[in-house]
Design a protein around this motif. Sequence first.
Motif, PDB file in Angstrom:
ATOM      1  N   UNK A  30      54.806  41.487  79.179  1.00  0.00           N
ATOM      2  CA  UNK A  30      55.154  42.739  78.511  1.00  0.00           C
ATOM      3  C   UNK A  30      56.459  43.348  79.025  1.00  0.00           C
ATOM      4  N   UNK A  31      57.229  42.594  79.784  1.00  0.00           N
ATOM      5  CA  UNK A  31      58.412  43.165  80.419  1.00  0.00           C
ATOM      6  C   UNK A  31      59.495  43.568  79.424  1.00  0.00           C
ATOM      7  N   UNK A  32      59.468  43.011  78.210  1.00  0.00           N
ATOM      8  CA  UNK A  32      60.505  43.345  77.228  1.00  0.00           C
ATOM      9  C   UNK A  32      60.082  44.478  76.295  1.00  0.00           C
ATOM     10  N   UNK A  33      58.919  45.084  76.540  1.00  0.00           N
ATOM     11  CA  UNK A  33      58.384  46.075  75.609  1.00  0.00           C
ATOM     12  C   UNK A  33      58.639  47.520  76.032  1.00  0.00           C
ATOM     13  N   UNK A  34      59.600  47.754  76.885  1.00  0.00           N
ATOM     14  CA  UNK A  34      59.828  49.089  77.424  1.00  0.00           C
ATOM     15  C   UNK A  34      59.997  50.141  76.338  1.00  0.00           C
ATOM     16  N   UNK A  35      60.692  49.785  75.255  1.00  0.00           N
ATOM     17  CA  UNK A  35      60.993  50.767  74.214  1.00  0.00           C
ATOM     18  C   UNK A  35      60.265  50.474  72.902  1.00  0.00           C
ATOM     19  N   UNK A  36      59.287  49.570  72.934  1.00  0.00           N
ATOM     20  CA  UNK A  36      58.653  49.080  71.717  1.00  0.00           C
ATOM     21  C   UNK A  36      57.165  49.390  71.715  1.00  0.00           C
ATOM     22  N   UNK A  37      56.635  49.760  70.545  1.00  0.00           N
ATOM     23  CA  UNK A  37      55.207  50.010  70.416  1.00  0.00           C
ATOM     24  C   UNK A  37      54.467  48.687  70.267  1.00  0.00           C
ATOM     25  N   UNK A  38      53.826  48.238  71.342  1.00  0.00           N
ATOM     26  CA  UNK A  38      53.036  47.007  71.330  1.00  0.00           C
ATOM     27  C   UNK A  38      51.678  47.337  71.950  1.00  0.00           C
ATOM     28  N   UNK A  39      50.583  47.082  71.230  1.00  0.00           N
ATOM     29  CA  UNK A  39      49.267  47.457  71.758  1.00  0.00           C
ATOM     30  C   UNK A  39      48.857  46.578  72.933  1.00  0.00           C
ATOM     31  N   UNK A  40      47.993  47.088  73.781  1.00  0.00           N
ATOM     32  CA  UNK A  40      47.310  46.255  74.764  1.00  0.00           C
ATOM     33  C   UNK A  40      46.212  45.477  74.025  1.00  0.00           C
ATOM     34  N   UNK A  41      45.697  44.442  74.686  1.00  0.00           N
ATOM     35  CA  UNK A  41      44.716  43.568  74.028  1.00  0.00           C
ATOM     36  C   UNK A  41      43.528  44.358  73.483  1.00  0.00           C
ATOM     37  N   UNK A  42      43.024  45.295  74.274  1.00  0.00           N
ATOM     38  CA  UNK A  42      41.834  46.036  73.842  1.00  0.00           C
ATOM     39  C   UNK A  42      42.138  47.051  72.734  1.00  0.00           C
ATOM     40  N   UNK A  43      43.425  47.267  72.443  1.00  0.00           N
ATOM     41  CA  UNK A  43      43.821  48.218  71.404  1.00  0.00           C
ATOM     42  C   UNK A  43      44.174  47.551  70.079  1.00  0.00           C
ATOM     43  N   UNK A  44      44.169  46.225  70.047  1.00  0.00           N
ATOM     44  CA  UNK A  44      44.723  45.516  68.886  1.00  0.00           C
ATOM     45  C   UNK A  44      43.960  45.824  67.601  1.00  0.00           C
ATOM     46  N   UNK A  45      42.652  45.862  67.640  1.00  0.00           N
ATOM     47  CA  UNK A  45      41.905  46.115  66.406  1.00  0.00           C
ATOM     48  C   UNK A  45      42.193  47.507  65.861  1.00  0.00           C
ATOM     49  N   UNK A  46      42.235  48.505  66.713  1.00  0.00           N
ATOM     50  CA  UNK A  46      42.550  49.854  66.242  1.00  0.00           C
ATOM     51  C   UNK A  46      44.001  49.942  65.782  1.00  0.00           C
ATOM     52  N   UNK A  47      44.888  49.194  66.455  1.00  0.00           N
ATOM     53  CA  UNK A  47      46.297  49.137  66.049  1.00  0.00           C
ATOM     54  C   UNK A  47      46.410  48.570  64.633  1.00  0.00           C
TER      55      UNK A  47
END
Length: 208
Positions: A30-47
């Motif tokens: 996840x090191x390249x996601x500093x400025x990007x909305x990317x869900x964590x694994x447990x958030x993917x379904x709600x995302x």
Amino acid sequence: MSTLHGTLVRLEPLTLGHAPDLAKAAEEDRSSYTFTMVPRAHEVESYISAQLTRPGLTPFAQVRTRDGMAVGCTGFWDPRTWPGRADLRAIEIGFTWLAASAQGSGINAEAKLLMFDHAFDVLGVARVDLKTDARNERSRRALERLGATFEGVLRSWSVSWAPGEEGQLRDSAMFSMIAPEWPAVRRTLIARLHVRAGMKKHPTAPAT
């Protein structure tokens, strides 16, 4: 929206069926996601559920063709029509992220090629917008390599996704492509993807 087919990637309408792959993809690095909305694994379904119900968003899963794995998301966003008419005049490409293993692979370039083609040739828009956090130099360089034109920075334009900036606004670097530019940019993108394919077949080929 139908599936958009490429050689490296196909863009499938996003569904909850993509959740297991996307949960793995989001946690690779996840090191390249500093400025990007990317869900964590447990958030993917709600995302995914939120993406599917967000007004004005047509979301896609980016599916890597060589293994059939969903390795990220992207979408068409903020469609705008002509005054007094129902047909589109502009649309944005956004909500884009890729797993670490898919970055630098040509998938992003081919996905944009597919989306630009669809926007200009099928939807008939005059303009495609792209934007990123003004501090995101990696994303800005990627948009420039695609052939998009930098139009400036709009201050306090979008919600920030940077850690510690919840509820704050960010400055957004704005880019665009307009219909008269697309044929030449399309040829350049296709040539770039052909070079990448040739380098894969011939590992000793010199870097370009």
